[in-house]
Design a protein around this motif. Structure first.
Motif, PDB file in Angstrom:
ATOM      1  N   GLY A 274       0.795  -1.215   0.000  1.00 29.03           N
ATOM      2  CA  GLY A 274       0.000   0.000   0.000  1.00 29.03           C
ATOM      3  C   GLY A 274       0.833   1.274   0.000  1.00 29.03           C
ATOM      4  N   ALA A 275       2.172   1.118  -0.057  1.00 27.40           N
ATOM      5  CA  ALA A 275       3.052   2.288   0.013  1.00 27.40           C
ATOM      6  C   ALA A 275       3.072   3.086  -1.278  1.00 27.40           C
ATOM      7  N   TRP A 276       2.554   2.519  -2.356  1.00 29.87           N
ATOM      8  CA  TRP A 276       2.478   3.234  -3.623  1.00 29.87           C
ATOM      9  C   TRP A 276       1.248   2.765  -4.378  1.00 29.87           C
ATOM     10  N   SER A 277       0.853   3.534  -5.372  1.00 29.77           N
ATOM     11  CA  SER A 277      -0.319   3.191  -6.178  1.00 29.77           C
ATOM     12  C   SER A 277       0.126   2.535  -7.481  1.00 29.77           C
ATOM     13  N   LEU A 278      -0.544   1.472  -7.853  1.00 29.63           N
ATOM     14  CA  LEU A 278      -0.243   0.782  -9.101  1.00 29.63           C
ATOM     15  C   LEU A 278      -0.572   1.706 -10.273  1.00 29.63           C
ATOM     16  N   PRO A 279       0.385   2.015 -11.138  1.00 31.77           N
ATOM     17  CA  PRO A 279       0.117   2.905 -12.279  1.00 31.77           C
ATOM     18  C   PRO A 279      -0.986   2.364 -13.176  1.00 31.77           C
ATOM     19  N   PRO A 280      -1.701   3.253 -13.877  1.00 26.60           N
ATOM     20  CA  PRO A 280      -2.841   2.822 -14.695  1.00 26.60           C
ATOM     21  C   PRO A 280      -2.520   1.728 -15.703  1.00 26.60           C
ATOM     22  N   VAL A 281      -1.341   1.760 -16.322  1.00 23.03           N
ATOM     23  CA  VAL A 281      -1.007   0.732 -17.312  1.00 23.03           C
ATOM     24  C   VAL A 281      -1.002  -0.648 -16.678  1.00 23.03           C
ATOM     25  N   PHE A 282      -0.538  -0.762 -15.438  1.00 24.86           N
ATOM     26  CA  PHE A 282      -0.501  -2.064 -14.782  1.00 24.86           C
ATOM     27  C   PHE A 282      -1.883  -2.490 -14.308  1.00 24.86           C
ATOM     28  N   ARG A 283      -2.708  -1.535 -13.895  1.00 24.99           N
ATOM     29  CA  ARG A 283      -4.084  -1.879 -13.527  1.00 24.99           C
ATOM     30  C   ARG A 283      -4.820  -2.435 -14.739  1.00 24.99           C
ATOM     31  N   TRP A 284      -4.599  -1.801 -15.893  1.00 27.24           N
ATOM     32  CA  TRP A 284      -5.256  -2.259 -17.119  1.00 27.24           C
ATOM     33  C   TRP A 284      -4.771  -3.653 -17.502  1.00 27.24           C
ATOM     34  N   LEU A 285      -3.461  -3.869 -17.460  1.00 33.49           N
ATOM     35  CA  LEU A 285      -2.912  -5.180 -17.798  1.00 33.49           C
ATOM     36  C   LEU A 285      -3.430  -6.256 -16.846  1.00 33.49           C
ATOM     37  N   ALA A 286      -3.478  -5.926 -15.552  1.00 35.13           N
ATOM     38  CA  ALA A 286      -3.949  -6.892 -14.561  1.00 35.13           C
ATOM     39  C   ALA A 286      -5.405  -7.267 -14.808  1.00 35.13           C
ATOM     40  N   GLU A 287      -6.231  -6.273 -15.124  1.00 40.73           N
ATOM     41  CA  GLU A 287      -7.652  -6.529 -15.348  1.00 40.73           C
ATOM     42  C   GLU A 287      -7.882  -7.309 -16.640  1.00 40.73           C
ATOM     43  N   GLU A 288      -7.248  -6.868 -17.724  1.00 35.78           N
ATOM     44  CA  GLU A 288      -7.470  -7.514 -19.024  1.00 35.78           C
ATOM     45  C   GLU A 288      -6.880  -8.924 -19.066  1.00 35.78           C
ATOM     46  N   GLY A 289      -5.793  -9.123 -18.349  1.00 38.44           N
ATOM     47  CA  GLY A 289      -5.156 -10.429 -18.352  1.00 38.44           C
ATOM     48  C   GLY A 289      -5.554 -11.306 -17.181  1.00 38.44           C
TER      49      GLY A 289
END
Length: 348
Positions: A274-289
């Motif tokens: 929780g010390a940092w926020s996952l950048p949008p590109v990684f959130r998208w990759l995580a969701e789509e994959g």
């Protein structure tokens, strides 16, 4: 010796020596712009000379690193976004060098292609020169290989070789102990690892490289080609300030596998996700994959491109120094007794 046969030339076999010579001339200004103390000769010789005393060293230890860009090249080739892929190549090498405590001194590249396109190759190598300039390394040589039959006409591959130096006795890691603080430096995106999975995810979505990126104000291809961040100068400034015990470049294997490489036997790390926020590109990759958190942390940098292991009583001062140098710094956790990386919280 060739009576009765039509004469053949190297050009007819698919290799254009004149194009290679034209490329050398085209890239000379970009290479010259990377000149630094210690460089003794420009491009064109059979080898490159470098004077360590001229670079300011008295008792130097040399450090060498080599790497490539991986299948990120496939996106660059397919989209004709060629101007920053050379920065990736340099960054993958010099970001490793600095983890040893070394200052990058010079760089050589290897560029292989099926058919040499001088304007395209000039764009690629100009990007390499820019990466060198930004990291303080001189581009002092390289090799261009035109290899018909090995690569399709527009396909190419890149490899890089960086050499750095440090004064004897200053190599890292050194002095890592339980209680040391982990400072994470933010990445600028996916950098240059995990692209076989990235391409598989994009293939699953059915999206083209030229459509608007769902996570950025750019096309999907351009957004995924954001170049690897160069950490050299801020990291060296932190090392010279004192209190840095180790650095870990977060590449293939993510935090899970790269951080342990700089920790002594018997020591591990506790990291707060929780010390940092996952950048949008990684959130998208995580969701789509539908990628599990453990897989994200092992395949990608997940938003943290470099970790500094620092003395606890100097963590605040070093965080301020790095922030002033333009880095986004996150205090991730600390070194602890017992091998292995222990995560708490969740990526958000």
């Amino acid at each position: 010796m060739s009576e009765g046969k039509n004469g053949l030339s190297y050009a007819q076999a698919g290799v254009d020596i004149d194009a290679g010579n034209a490329l050398v001339e085209a890239i000379k200004p970009a290479a010259k712009a990377t000149t630094r103390p210690g460089v003794m000769a420009g491009l064109g010789g059979f080898g490159a000379l470098f004077d360590l005393k001229g670079a300011g060293y008295t008792d130097p230890i040399l450090v060498a690193a080599t790497d490539g860009v991986g299948t990120k090249l496939r996106i660059a080739i397919d989209t004709d976004h060629l101007d920053t892929i050379g920065i990736d190549l340099v960054a993958m090498c010099v970001n490793d060098l600095v983890c040893q405590g070394a200052e990058p001194l010079f760089f050589l590249d290897y560029f292989a292609t099926g058919k040499l396109d001088v304007p395209a190759a000039t764009r690629i190598i100009t990007g390499i020169a820019e990466g060198c300039r930004l990291s303080g390394a001189a581009l002092i040589g390289g090799e261009t290989a035109e290899m018909p039959g090995m690569y399709d006409a527009k396909d190419f591959d890149l490899a890089g070789f960086a050499v750095g130096a440090m004064e004897r006795g200053t190599d890292l890691p050194a002095g890592v102990q339980a209680g040391d603080v982990l400072l994470g430096l933010a990445s600028d995106g996916v950098h240059s690892n995990g692209y076989s999975l990235v391409r598989k995810i994009v293939e699953r979505t059915g999206l083209g490289w030229d459509v608007p990126a769902p996570f950025a104000a750019d096309t999907l291809g351009a957004a995924l080609l954001a170049p690897t961040r160069l950490y050299v100068k801020p990291a060296l400034a932190a090392v010279r300030a004192g209190g840095v015990h180790a650095l870990a470049h977060i590449t293939g294997g993510g935090l899970t596998e790269n951080l342990p490489r700089v920790l002594p036997d018997g020591l591990g790390a506790e990291i707060d996700l929780g010390a940092w926020s996952l950048p949008p590109v990684f959130r998208w990759l995580a969701e789509e994959g539908a990628i599990a958190e453990a897989e994200m942390l092992k395949t990608f940098n997940a938003g943290i491109g470099m970790v500094l292991v620092v003395a606890a009583d100097q963590a605040d001062a070093l965080s301020a120094l790095l922030s002033d140098a333009g880095e986004r710094v996150h205090q991730l956790g600390q070194v602890s007794e017992g091998a292995g990386i222990r995560y708490s919280g969740a990526l958000k």
